[in-house]
Design an enzyme around this catalytic site. Structure first.
Site, PDB file in Angstrom:
ATOM      1  N   ARG A   1       0.791  -1.226   0.000  1.00 15.03           N
ATOM      2  CA  ARG A   1       0.000   0.000   0.000  1.00 15.03           C
ATOM      3  C   ARG A   1       0.824   1.278   0.000  1.00 15.03           C
ATOM      4  O   ARG A   1       0.286   2.350  -0.214  1.00 15.03           O
ATOM      5  CB  ARG A   1      -0.934   0.011   1.223  1.00 15.03           C
ATOM      6  CG  ARG A   1      -2.040  -0.998   1.112  1.00 15.03           C
ATOM      7  CD  ARG A   1      -2.868  -1.074   2.379  1.00 15.03           C
ATOM      8  NE  ARG A   1      -4.029  -1.915   2.155  1.00 15.03           N
ATOM      9  CZ  ARG A   1      -3.980  -3.236   2.093  1.00 15.03           C
ATOM     10  NH1 ARG A   1      -2.836  -3.859   2.271  1.00 15.03           N
ATOM     11  NH2 ARG A   1      -5.072  -3.940   1.862  1.00 15.03           N
TER      12      ARG A   1
ATOM     13  N   ASP B   1       6.815 -13.865   2.096  1.00 14.73           N
ATOM     14  CA  ASP B   1       8.193 -13.811   1.607  1.00 14.73           C
ATOM     15  C   ASP B   1       9.131 -14.869   2.185  1.00 14.73           C
ATOM     16  O   ASP B   1      10.303 -14.927   1.808  1.00 14.73           O
ATOM     17  CB  ASP B   1       8.789 -12.420   1.854  1.00 14.73           C
ATOM     18  CG  ASP B   1       8.669 -11.970   3.309  1.00 14.73           C
ATOM     19  OD1 ASP B   1       8.787 -12.818   4.222  1.00 14.73           O
ATOM     20  OD2 ASP B   1       8.449 -10.762   3.534  1.00 14.73           O
TER      21      ASP B   1
ATOM     22  N   HIS C   1      -1.430 -15.711   4.851  1.00 18.17           N
ATOM     23  CA  HIS C   1      -1.597 -15.358   3.436  1.00 18.17           C
ATOM     24  C   HIS C   1      -0.776 -16.254   2.517  1.00 18.17           C
ATOM     25  O   HIS C   1      -0.650 -15.972   1.325  1.00 18.17           O
ATOM     26  CB  HIS C   1      -1.221 -13.889   3.203  1.00 18.17           C
ATOM     27  CG  HIS C   1      -2.165 -12.927   3.848  1.00 18.17           C
ATOM     28  ND1 HIS C   1      -1.851 -11.610   4.105  1.00 18.17           N
ATOM     29  CD2 HIS C   1      -3.441 -13.095   4.304  1.00 18.17           C
ATOM     30  CE1 HIS C   1      -2.880 -11.011   4.686  1.00 18.17           C
ATOM     31  NE2 HIS C   1      -3.849 -11.895   4.820  1.00 18.17           N
TER      32      HIS C   1
ATOM     33  N   CYS D   1       0.509 -27.324 -15.723  1.00 18.82           N
ATOM     34  CA  CYS D   1       1.050 -28.607 -15.284  1.00 18.82           C
ATOM     35  C   CYS D   1       0.944 -29.631 -16.419  1.00 18.82           C
ATOM     36  O   CYS D   1       0.211 -29.438 -17.392  1.00 18.82           O
ATOM     37  CB  CYS D   1       0.260 -29.075 -14.061  1.00 18.82           C
ATOM     38  SG  CYS D   1       0.777 -30.656 -13.362  1.00 18.82           S
TER      39      CYS D   1
ATOM     40  N   CYS E   1      -0.608 -32.260 -16.299  1.00 21.02           N
ATOM     41  CA  CYS E   1      -1.977 -32.781 -16.331  1.00 21.02           C
ATOM     42  C   CYS E   1      -2.938 -31.813 -17.020  1.00 21.02           C
ATOM     43  O   CYS E   1      -4.105 -32.137 -17.238  1.00 21.02           O
ATOM     44  CB  CYS E   1      -2.464 -33.078 -14.915  1.00 21.02           C
ATOM     45  SG  CYS E   1      -2.879 -31.592 -13.959  1.00 21.02           S
TER      46      CYS E   1
ATOM     47  N   SER F   1       2.867  -3.757  10.701  1.00 24.31           N
ATOM     48  CA  SER F   1       1.548  -3.951  10.097  1.00 24.31           C
ATOM     49  C   SER F   1       0.725  -2.676  10.235  1.00 24.31           C
ATOM     50  O   SER F   1       0.680  -2.074  11.311  1.00 24.31           O
ATOM     51  CB  SER F   1       0.798  -5.113  10.759  1.00 24.31           C
ATOM     52  OG  SER F   1      -0.515  -5.221  10.236  1.00 24.31           O
TER      53      SER F   1
END
Length: 232
Positions: free
Chosen positions: A32, A99, A114, A137, A139, A175
């Site tokens: 942000r 991270d 997250h 992938c 598949c 935060s």
């Protein structure tokens, strides 16, 4: 300067909540802030619908931005929390970051609500990848990072709540406390009669409820606090 906080930490059962601000000193841009990821790419880059419609555009973003995370080194704030865990004062870390730097620092009980940008898997067959060369992938399914997109539920929330019930102190580091459910954690710790400590360069809407607030650069804060626990 931090004697009161040191005494609180030494009482034990400390739980940390970390956001993007703890990793900006490692060279990882926040979301942000000025010149952050949202400003440069828009919010839609982390929208699940956008990922499904335009996986090639998302992976162009991944190659540019996730590579910075993979090369980043943990900083003293990450190492401080690992040290407090080793000493038995910290019971865990709830992180909003993707991270992997807490694990790089040596922390063990890390709750990644997250997800983690270092892990990838196929949505169809579940095959795991470290970093895929292609986004499809074998598949035929789409390979996705193990992160929470907008529109998806956060991960490990029950375990996060169990740690909040156990904790005597919530240490919020870096935060902005704007994103739920993490933004509700400070009120939960206060409802349980616990201590709330906020360390952030900018003010937050929860500062008035906190027992201690430090508006400081996290690296500078961590250097000072680390000295109190270096010799233990």
């Amino acid at each position: 300067m931090l004697e009161e906080l040191v005494e609180i930490i030494k009482e034990g059962n400390v739980l940390a909540l970390t956001g993007a601000g703890i990793s900006t000193n490692s060279g990882i841009p926040d979301f942000r802030g000025k010149n952050g990821l949202y400003e440069r790419y828009g919010h839609e880059i982390f929208d699940y619908g956008f990922f499904k419609r335009y996986p090639e555009k998302f992976y162009d973003f991944v190659k540019k931005e996730f590579s910075k995370m993979y090369k980043a080194k943990c900083n003293i704030s990450h190492r401080l929390l690992a040290r407090l865990e080793d000493l038995g004062y910290l019971i865990g870390i709830i992180t909003q970051n993707i991270d992997n730097l807490h694990f790089k620092a040596g922390s063990k009980n890390v709750v990644e609500i997250h997800g983690n940008a270092s892990r990838f898997y196929c949505e169809r067959c579940g095959r795991k990848y470290s970093f895929p060369e292609k986004y499809y992938c074998k598949c035929g399914g789409i390979i996705r990072p193990d992160i929470v997109f907008f529109g998806e539920n956060v991960k490990n929330l029950d375990y996060a709540y169990s740690l909040l019930k156990e904790a005597n102190t919530l240490l919020v580091m870096g935060s902005s406390l704007q994103v739920y459910p993490a933004a509700s954690f400070p009120l939960l710790i206060k409802e349980n009669q616990g201590n709330l400590v906020i360390i952030n360069i900018d003010s937050t809407s929860y500062d008035e409820f906190a027992d201690l607030v430090y508006h400081m650069d996290l690296n500078e804060f961590s250097k000072i606090l680390f000295r109190y626990f270096e010799e233990e």
